[in-house]
Design a protein around this motif. Structure first.
Motif, PDB file in Angstrom:
ATOM      1  N   ARG A  98       0.816  -1.218   0.000  1.00  0.00           N
ATOM      2  CA  ARG A  98       0.000   0.000   0.000  1.00  0.00           C
ATOM      3  C   ARG A  98       0.850   1.268   0.000  1.00  0.00           C
ATOM      4  N   HIS A  99       2.035   1.194   0.602  1.00  0.00           N
ATOM      5  CA  HIS A  99       2.902   2.365   0.749  1.00  0.00           C
ATOM      6  C   HIS A  99       4.302   2.005   0.263  1.00  0.00           C
ATOM      7  N   SER A 120      -2.797  -2.525  -5.017  1.00  0.00           N
ATOM      8  CA  SER A 120      -3.156  -2.025  -3.686  1.00  0.00           C
ATOM      9  C   SER A 120      -2.431  -0.732  -3.321  1.00  0.00           C
ATOM     10  N   GLU A 122      -1.337   2.821  -2.509  1.00  0.00           N
ATOM     11  CA  GLU A 122      -2.083   4.041  -2.181  1.00  0.00           C
ATOM     12  C   GLU A 122      -1.224   5.292  -2.257  1.00  0.00           C
ATOM     13  N   ASP A 123       0.056   5.176  -1.867  1.00  0.00           N
ATOM     14  CA  ASP A 123       0.942   6.339  -1.962  1.00  0.00           C
ATOM     15  C   ASP A 123       2.339   5.888  -2.369  1.00  0.00           C
ATOM     16  N   LYS A 146      -6.039   2.626  -6.707  1.00  0.00           N
ATOM     17  CA  LYS A 146      -6.045   3.045  -5.304  1.00  0.00           C
ATOM     18  C   LYS A 146      -4.991   4.111  -5.008  1.00  0.00           C
ATOM     19  N   LYS A 148      -3.438   7.414  -4.531  1.00  0.00           N
ATOM     20  CA  LYS A 148      -3.997   8.748  -4.280  1.00  0.00           C
ATOM     21  C   LYS A 148      -2.937   9.829  -4.238  1.00  0.00           C
TER      22      LYS A 148
END
Length: 188
Positions: A98-99, A120, A122-123, A146, A148
């Protein structure tokens, strides 16, 4: 483990099955990773690992030491060094990631297309990559549904190519809600 200047090998991680966070950073003589992170046929022992900070390692290495995908890994901070011309391909096999922070890959000129496989994510932070000029294609970036936020810092060539006025790379990330290039936040 941080800044273990004389560390050349890491003991097996067989007994570390409950470990959630691992940092192997700044070990300048290290040339391979522990048995729990190999690219060999052994299964990964670090199945509960959520956070991994890894690199840089021996400056003489032409490639990042091999490691196996960790299925539950959510956060990766990966440090490179001048000789590396590419990111470790194993990253694309981290389905729960995710990161991600990519730091100090000075010889990398392009982020690979397989970045789009990280569904997955996100950043994303890309920092200190002096030769970096290119992001993956628009199609690859748009597969990251996902994602952002992207933060590009200390990558002068890529920062220049992501300027609002005429940057040829900006259109690849323009759809993202939060974009920061250097000290500039780009509003959407």
């Amino acid at each position: 483990m941080r800044f273990c200047e004389n560390l050349e090998t890491i003991p097996s991680s067989d007994k570390l099955t409950s470990l959630r966070s691992l940092e192997i950073r700044g070990c300048n003589k290290l040339t391979c990773l522990p048995n729990g992170l190999p690219a060999s046929s052994q299964s990964c022992n670090l199945t509960r690992l959520k956070e991994l900070t890894i690199g840089p390692f021996c400056e003489e290495l032409d490639a990042f030491p091999a490691f196996q995908a960790i299925p539950q890994l959510e956060s990766l901070k990966i440090y490179g060094w001048r000789k590396l011309k590419s990111l470790p391909e194993q990253i694309q096999h981290l389905p729960s990631l995710r990161h991600m922070k990519i730091l100090g890959f000075h010889g990398v000129e392009a982020i690979p297309e397989w970045l789009g496989n990280l569904a997955s994510l996100e950043d994303l932070t890309i920092q200190g990559c002096a030769s970096l000029k290119y992001l993956p294609s628009v199609e690859a970036m748009q597969r990251l549904t996902k994602l952002k936020e992207i933060d590009i810092i200390g990558c002068p060539l890529l920062e220049e190519r992501c300027t609002e006025e005429s940057g040829p790379e900006l259109h690849k990330i323009r759809h993202l809600p939060f974009i920061k290039i250097g000290d500039t936040r780009i509003e959407n």
